[in-house]
Design a protein around this motif. Structure first.
Motif, mmCIF file in Angstrom:
data_model
loop_
_atom_site.group_PDB
_atom_site.id
_atom_site.type_symbol
_atom_site.label_atom_id
_atom_site.label_comp_id
_atom_site.label_asym_id
_atom_site.label_seq_id
_atom_site.Cartn_x
_atom_site.Cartn_y
_atom_site.Cartn_z
ATOM 1 N N GLN A 128 24.854 31.747 11.795
ATOM 2 C CA GLN A 128 23.621 31.876 12.574
ATOM 3 C C GLN A 128 23.747 31.143 13.898
ATOM 4 N N ALA A 129 24.329 29.945 13.845
ATOM 5 C CA ALA A 129 24.497 29.169 15.066
ATOM 6 C C ALA A 129 25.368 29.941 16.059
ATOM 7 N N GLN A 130 26.441 30.581 15.551
ATOM 8 C CA GLN A 130 27.312 31.369 16.434
ATOM 9 C C GLN A 130 26.541 32.523 17.067
ATOM 10 N N LEU A 147 14.612 18.739 9.430
ATOM 11 C CA LEU A 147 15.856 18.070 9.095
ATOM 12 C C LEU A 147 15.872 16.692 9.754
ATOM 13 N N ALA A 179 28.978 19.682 10.617
ATOM 14 C CA ALA A 179 28.759 20.962 11.291
ATOM 15 C C ALA A 179 27.569 21.703 10.689
ATOM 16 N N LEU A 180 27.478 21.678 9.363
ATOM 17 C CA LEU A 180 26.351 22.342 8.698
ATOM 18 C C LEU A 180 25.028 21.763 9.185
ATOM 19 N N LEU A 181 24.952 20.437 9.212
ATOM 20 C CA LEU A 181 23.704 19.793 9.621
ATOM 21 C C LEU A 181 23.382 20.118 11.076
ATOM 22 N N LEU A 210 31.045 25.923 14.510
ATOM 23 C CA LEU A 210 32.334 26.191 13.892
ATOM 24 C C LEU A 210 32.833 27.548 14.334
ATOM 25 N N ALA A 245 24.106 22.719 12.673
ATOM 26 C CA ALA A 245 23.841 24.138 12.902
ATOM 27 C C ALA A 245 22.413 24.534 12.568
ATOM 28 N N ARG A 290 38.872 25.757 10.269
ATOM 29 C CA ARG A 290 37.664 25.754 11.096
ATOM 30 C C ARG A 290 37.308 24.363 11.587
ATOM 31 N N TYR A 330 32.715 19.167 7.789
ATOM 32 C CA TYR A 330 31.967 20.376 7.418
ATOM 33 C C TYR A 330 30.483 20.060 7.250
ATOM 34 N N VAL A 346 24.099 29.454 7.893
ATOM 35 C CA VAL A 346 23.729 28.638 9.062
ATOM 36 C C VAL A 346 24.823 28.527 10.109
ATOM 37 N N THR A 347 26.077 28.348 9.685
ATOM 38 C CA THR A 347 27.108 28.170 10.713
ATOM 39 C C THR A 347 27.307 29.471 11.476
ATOM 40 N N GLU A 401 14.587 27.290 19.431
ATOM 41 C CA GLU A 401 15.873 27.254 20.128
ATOM 42 C C GLU A 401 16.039 28.345 21.169
#
Lengths: 332, 338
Positions: A192-194, A263, B262-264, B281, B266, B300, B259, A189-190, A222
């Motif tokens: 993917q966001a990038q 979420l 950030a996970l949530l 991140l 993202a 990070r 962390y 996910v992190t 998104e």
């Protein structure tokens, strides 16, 4: 819709001959993409979304595939072009990012060589110039130390960086259309966001139209401008992204949205069960009588089982193939 | 209703300071051997009837935890206590009868079922193995009730795995885990490979089974929305360590580790124009072979300061049953950026 579309797909049919019958992977799908827009194609495995993209690039071997209909790119039907002309379009006017960056990169060539390859082929750059451009592309997609990385091999890069390299290759020749087939599905996910941020940013800068193939409704919400929902080889709904999420007209689209947990639901005391779509996708071998979704639809009637609903406008820019989809008075 | 942990009397599984290190060889003649610390000092408990989720990105060690608990890997250090009995130091023979109590559901429903066995044989194997059926009629009754529990027709017992779709195969995988009548089921990315509509079916099934059978569940996943839907408590892992653990509500609504935050942030939300500020991140997860000094997340972390680079933060209480390993939660720490 203003002006001629960049890409227009008209009544596309892709059938595969298999030992046990004809598989109608794509069965009469039409849609168009305007310059600079992001169109998402959504659906589950086997709905025909990847086959559609592969047929745009003419990457399906014929036989076993049989492709009918028209795929018009800037007015030219790609299905009529000889292979040599098609090769000038691939990677140049239309390029693609695949899901799995590890298997779609060549493990024995440096990433610089792979980015440079399209440039040397399509733009006739020399080795030195191609490497300089490759370094620029790596910088553009946000890879640190591009001068060192350009000489590295795919296995030396992380998954996120490999996908950045794929994007660099795809964008090297400034294509007019970028096909992204599940570009972030294999990523965390992190990361993917990038990558989503990168794609949005690059689209603004490079101005390419994007055809985004995904099963993730979150990603759709998104990045997409418009959405096509596919089911069992057909297009069942098409709408601008906000309309689709605010008022989905097809029961399959509604089912998909109910099946995805949101979420932050705990805030509203979320202990509800997820909405299920009972059963599974019908076999694409043999012709389906009636509506393709009839077997799983909660609101099915005899009409649905007997007659396939036409894809009709239900609101401005909003098409759905359902006998019972609500229709706005304004719909054309 | 309550998502808080059950009273300690109901603790089923207790894991204390679990470590799993892999030596990578390296130098000639065994010199300068490098060590990959996949799991580096993990402690948690799972109560009967409770779901604890392990979340984190690839390489954080969550699957290694599952394999160490199943003793598919021998743990390097630490204790695993099941129902009051220590099991990590048992011999393979002594462990074997206890294996019934922990069963696993795997990610890939295609490779985790033997293609040459009919469903009947797949499900009967654990029942026979652990002597759970008194006679043939009893076995038959058990098989029928398993099929009904997971929502498959009884006739399907005579078929082979390749005759089923992915979702149905995952139902078979779940039935196989239930066949041993376990107390704890470990689901390692059990729904990740499934399509959206089928995923919802399996998620609902797992939740129903857990409630009906009072099962404890260790739910390993990278999909935070599914986790929020499924779980009672959550443990967030980063580079082999738990950085935050707490009840679902606290962790999702008020995460205390950068962390987790950030996970949530993202996770893409299926709602166009849902104006959120996303914490993106930078960079990738560092290598677990040579993890960063101090707090492992400092390379990070958007809030990192000097202390983070040198001092390892402890997993300290930040609420009831809610712990986080971050210096920012200390009273003396500089104010967190809003």
């Amino acid at each position: 819709m203003s002006g001629a579309p960049l890409l227009s797909i008209e009544n596309l049919q892709v059938h595969f001959r298999t030992p046990d019958g004809v598989n109608r992977a794509v069965d009469g799908v039409s849609f168009a993409i305007q310059s600079g827009e992001t169109l998402a194609i959504v659906g589950e495995s086997g709905c025909g979304k990847s086959v559609t993209s592969m047929s745009i690039l003419r990457l399906l071997p014929e036989p076993p595939a049989r492709i009918a209909g028209a795929i018009k790119f800037e007015g030219t039907n790609l299905l009529d072009l000889p292979n040599s002309a098609m090769r000038k379009i691939r990677g140049n006017d239309i390029s693609v990012i695949f899901q799995e960056p590890m298997t779609s990169l060549n493990p024995v060539l440096t990433v610089g060589r792979q980015i440079g390859e399209t440039l040397r082929l399509h733009q006739g750059l020399g080795r030195r110039e191609a490497e300089e451009r490759a370094i620029e592309m790596l910088t553009l997609v946000g890879i640190p130390e591009p001068r060192r990385r350009v000489r590295e091999y795919p296995h030396q890069l992380s998954g996120g960086m490999r996908q950045r390299v794929m994007i660099a290759i795809a964008l090297a020749c400034s294509p007019k259309l970028l096909i992204a087939d599940e570009p972030t599905t294999a990523l965390d996910v992190t990361i993917q966001a990038q990558i989503l941020d990168l794609m949005r940013d690059l689209k603004a800068r490079v101005g390419a139209a994007i055809m985004l193939i995904t099963h993730d409704l979150g990603v759709v919400a998104e990045v997409a401008d418009r959405v096509v929902v596919m089911y069992a080889g057909r297009k069942v709904e098409e709408a601008p992204v906000r309309d689709l999420f605010r008022a989905p007209r097809h029961p399959y689209t509604r089912g998909l949205m109910g099946a995805v947990p949101k979420l932050g639901a705990v805030e509203h005391g979320a202990d509800a069960r997820l909405a299920e779509i009972p059963g599974m996708v019908p076999s694409l071998k043999g012709r389906i009588e009636g509506c393709v979704f009839a077997g799983r639809c909660p609101d099915v009637t005899d009409l649905c089982r007997a007659y396939a609903p036409a894809l009709e406008p239900k609101a401005p820019g909003h098409l759905a193939a359902c006998h019972y989809a609500p229709k706005d008075a304004l719909a054309a | 209703m309550s998502a808080t942990p059950a009273p300690p009397a109901r603790t089923l599984l207790e894991v204390n300071d679990l470590k799993k290190h892999f030596s990578l060889g390296g130098g000639l003649f065994g010199r300068s051997t490098r060590v990959l610390k996949a799991v580096d000092g993990l402690s948690f408990t799972v109560a009967r009837g409770e779901t604890l989720s392990l979340v984190g990105e690839s390489g954080c060690g969550k699957s290694t935890v599952a394999k160490a608990l199943m003793r598919l890997y021998a743990p390097t250090a630490g204790q695993v206590v099941l129902d009051g009995r220590r099991i990590d130091d048992l011999s393979a023979g002594a462990l074997r009868p206890l294996r019934r109590h922990i069963q696993m559901v795997f990610q890939d429903p295609f490779s985790s079922l033997n293609p040459r066995m009919r469903v009947r044989a797949i499900l009967a194997e654990p029942i026979r193995n652990f002597g759970l059926a008194r006679n043939a009629a009893d076995l038959e009754a058990k098989l029928a009730s398993l099929m009904e529990r997971v929502g498959l027709p009884r006739e399907a017992l005579g078929r082979f795995p390749h005759e089923f779709s992915g979702g149905q195969r995952q139902r078979i995988g779940i039935a196989r885990a239930l066949a041993a009548e376990p107390d704890l089921i470990i689901c390692d990315e059990a729904v990740s490979a499934l399509d959206v509509s089928v995923k919802a079916q399996i998620v609902n099934l797992l939740r129903d089974l857990q409630r009906e059978l009072d099962l404890a569940m260790l739910f390993i996943s990278h999909d935070l929305a599914i986790v929020e839907h499924m779980t009672h408590r959550v443990a967030v892992m980063y580079l082999g360590k738990i950085v935050e653990i707490g009840p679902r509500r606290d962790l999702f609504l008020a995460p205390k580790h950068p962390y987790t935050q950030a996970l949530l942030s993202a996770v893409p939300i299926p709602e166009p124009g849902a104006g959120r500020t996303r914490i993106v991140l930078k960079g990738d997860v560092p290598s677990p072979i040579n993890p960063p000094s101090g707090c492992r997340f400092h390379t990070r972390c958007p809030h990192a300061f000097d202390r983070c680079r040198t001092e390892v933060p402890g997993l300290d209480a930040v609420g009831t049953g809610h712990f986080a390993a971050c210096h920012l939660n200390d009273a003396a720490a500089p104010a967190r950026a809003a």
